[in-house]
Design a protein around this motif. Structure first.
Motif, PDB file in Angstrom:
ATOM      1  N   ILE A   1       0.850  -1.158   0.044  1.00 53.78           N
ATOM      2  CA  ILE A   1       0.022   0.089  -0.010  1.00 53.78           C
ATOM      3  C   ILE A   1       0.739   1.209  -0.048  1.00 53.78           C
ATOM      4  CG2 ILE A   1      -1.617   1.403   1.561  1.00 53.78           C
ATOM      5  CD1 ILE A   1      -3.084  -1.155   2.501  1.00 53.78           C
ATOM      6  N   HIS A   2       1.867   1.190   0.822  1.00 53.88           N
ATOM      7  CA  HIS A   2       2.764   2.502   1.034  1.00 53.88           C
ATOM      8  C   HIS A   2       3.840   2.333  -0.001  1.00 53.88           C
ATOM      9  CE1 HIS A   2       0.501   3.741   4.577  1.00 53.88           C
ATOM     10  NE2 HIS A   2       0.700   2.506   5.148  1.00 53.88           N
ATOM     11  N   GLY A   3       3.965   1.552  -0.847  1.00 53.99           N
ATOM     12  CA  GLY A   3       5.054   1.387  -1.780  1.00 53.99           C
ATOM     13  C   GLY A   3       6.523   1.369  -1.248  1.00 53.99           C
TER      14      GLY A   3
ATOM     15  N   ILE B   1      -3.869  10.666  -0.328  1.00 55.67           N
ATOM     16  CA  ILE B   1      -2.389  10.053  -0.020  1.00 55.67           C
ATOM     17  C   ILE B   1      -1.747   9.413  -1.489  1.00 55.67           C
ATOM     18  CG2 ILE B   1      -1.468   8.178   1.439  1.00 55.67           C
ATOM     19  CD1 ILE B   1      -3.903   8.835   3.330  1.00 55.67           C
ATOM     20  N   MET B   2      -2.544   8.901  -2.087  1.00 48.77           N
ATOM     21  CA  MET B   2      -2.170   8.246  -3.257  1.00 48.77           C
ATOM     22  C   MET B   2      -1.467   9.156  -4.264  1.00 48.77           C
ATOM     23  SD  MET B   2      -4.930   5.264  -4.082  1.00 48.77           S
ATOM     24  CE  MET B   2      -4.276   4.614  -5.548  1.00 48.77           C
ATOM     25  N   GLY B   3      -2.032  10.270  -4.688  1.00 52.00           N
ATOM     26  CA  GLY B   3      -1.484  11.382  -5.090  1.00 52.00           C
ATOM     27  C   GLY B   3      -0.367  11.771  -4.634  1.00 52.00           C
ATOM     28  N   LEU B   4      -0.062  12.040  -3.402  1.00 54.65           N
ATOM     29  CA  LEU B   4       1.210  12.677  -2.683  1.00 54.65           C
ATOM     30  C   LEU B   4       1.931  11.539  -2.987  1.00 54.65           C
ATOM     31  CD1 LEU B   4      -0.344  14.373   0.752  1.00 54.65           C
ATOM     32  CD2 LEU B   4       0.623  15.454  -1.354  1.00 54.65           C
ATOM     33  N   MET B   5       1.986  10.321  -2.547  1.00 57.02           N
ATOM     34  CA  MET B   5       2.921   9.010  -2.978  1.00 57.02           C
ATOM     35  C   MET B   5       3.594   9.377  -4.292  1.00 57.02           C
ATOM     36  SD  MET B   5       1.108   5.890  -0.864  1.00 57.02           S
ATOM     37  CE  MET B   5       2.478   4.776  -1.671  1.00 57.02           C
TER      38      MET B   5
END
Length: 305
Positions: free
Chosen positions: A20-22, A159-163
Motif C-alpha cells: 500500500i505504501h510502496g 494520499i495516493m496522489g502525494l505518494m
C-alpha cells in the motif's frame, strides 16, 4: 425493531501494508495471524461475540495459519473469502483471472477450515458489475465490499496522489466514485450496478458510516474511545444494521510487537495495543448491549427464509 450488527476482521498480512505504501516488503512477518488474530479472538471471547474473519487463501501456505483458520470455526466464528492472493487490481482483471481469484480463494479456505465459506469482501473495498457476477457465480450468498464513505475515499485519493508526487507508487487502487452514492443500509444489489439496490444480485452489507464517520478500526483508533463510542451509539439509533470492520493489524503496535520501524508510516501502528483494546472493548460493549450481534452468513440465511 431490533437492530442487528455484524463484526468483521480482515486478516491482511503485513506485506500488503508495505505494498500500500510502496515499500520493500522483505521485512514483512506473519504477525497479523500470530499476534493480531489471537488478540481479536481473546476480545471476542471476553465479550461472548461472534465475528467473521475475512481471510486470504495464500496465507494458508503457512501451517500455523491453517491451524488458526480451523480454530476460528471451532470457536464459533465465520470464515469469509478475501480472495486467493488479495490483488488490489481485482476489478481490472480479465473475467478468467477474476473468477480464479475468487473461486480459488473460497475453495482453499473451505478445504482448510472445514466449513462453508459464503461471504466475500474485496481487497480495497472495490467492486464492479463483473466482480459482483463472479462472486455470485462462485457460490457466495452475500458480499460486504461496499464502503460509501466520502472522507475515506477523498483521503485515500489524496494520499495516493502525494505518494506518486514523492516517487512512490501504491499497489492499491482508488476505485469508482459510484461507491459514494451506494445505500448505507443492507440491500440487494442491482444486477446491472452493484452500487445500487435492485434485484437479481447478492445481498450487500456496506461497511457502516454514521454522520460521515466510518465504523472501522483505524477510525476508532484515530478518534479515541469517547468519540467512537458516541458514533457507535448514534449508529444504533440511526441504522437497522451496523457492519463494523476491523483489520488484524488494528491490534498490533510498533512498540508492543517489535515490528519493522518502516511501518511507522501507518499511523495506527504507533498507538499502543492497550489503548486500542480499551477503545474497541468500549464500543463493542455498546454494540452488544444495544443490538443483536449476528454473523452475516446466519443473518443472510435468516432474511432469505
Amino acid at each position: 425493531m431490533t437492530v442487528t450488527a455484524s463484526v468483521g476482521v480482515d486478516v491482511d498480512s503485513l506485506h500488503h501494508y508495505y505494498r500500500i505504501h510502496g515499500l520493500d516488503e522483505e521485512a514483512a512477518t506473519n504477525a497479523s495471524w500470530t499476534i493480531g488474530v489471537p488478540r481479536f479472538l481473546d476480545l471476542f471471547a471476553e465479550l461472548d461475540m461472534p465475528a467473521t474473519f475475512y481471510c486470504v487463501a495464500e496465507d494458508l501456505s503457512i501451517e500455523d495459519n491453517v491451524n488458526r483458520v480451523r480454530q476460528l470455526v471451532e470457536l464459533g466464528h465465520e470464515v469469509g473469502n478475501h480472495t486467493w492472493r488479495h490483488p488490489y487490481g481485482l476489478t481490472r482483471m480479465s473475467l478468467e483471472d477474476m473468477t480464479r481469484e475468487v473461486g480459488e480463494g473460497r475453495a482453499r479456505l473451505e478445504a482448510a477450515c472445514g466449513a462453508s465459506v459464503v461471504g466475500f469482501r474485496a481487497p480495497g473495498y472495490n467492486t464492479n458489475r463483473q466482480l459482483a457476477d463472479v462472486v455470485r457465480s462462485t457460490g457466495h450468498i452475500y458480499d460486504t465490499s461496499v464502503f460509501p464513505c466520502a472522507p475515506y475515499y477523498c483521503s485515500k485519493a489524496a494520499i495516493m496522489g502525494l505518494m506518486r508526487l514523492g516517487g512512490r507508487r501504491s499497489r492499491s487502487i482508488l476505485g469508482t466514485p459510484k461507491v459514494l452514492m451506494a445505500p448505507r443500509e443492507p440491500y440487494i444489489m442491482s444486477i446491472d450496478e452493484p452500487h445500487r439496490s435492485g434485484s437479481g444480485g447478492l445481498m450487500q452489507y456496506p461497511v457502516s458510516v454514521v454522520a460521515g464517520l466510518p465504523l472501522i478500526g483505524t477510525a476508532f483508533t484515530a478518534l479515541g474511545g469517547a468519540i467512537s463510542a458516541s458514533t457507535v451509539g448514534l449508529g444504533c439509533t440511526m441504522r437497522r444494521h451496523l457492519t463494523i470492520e476491523f483489520h488484524a493489524v488494528d491490534l498490533l503496535s510498533l512498540s508492543d510487537d517489535a515490528l519493522d520501524p518502516t511501518l511507522s508510516i501507518q499511523p495506527d501502528l504507533r498507538v499502543p495495543v492497550a489503548r486500542k483494546l480499551a477503545t474497541f472493548r468500549r464500543l463493542l460493549s455498546i454494540i452488544k448491549e444495544r443490538t443483536r450481534v449476528v454473523r452475516l452468513d446466519m443473518l443472510t440465511r435468516e432474511t432469505g427464509e
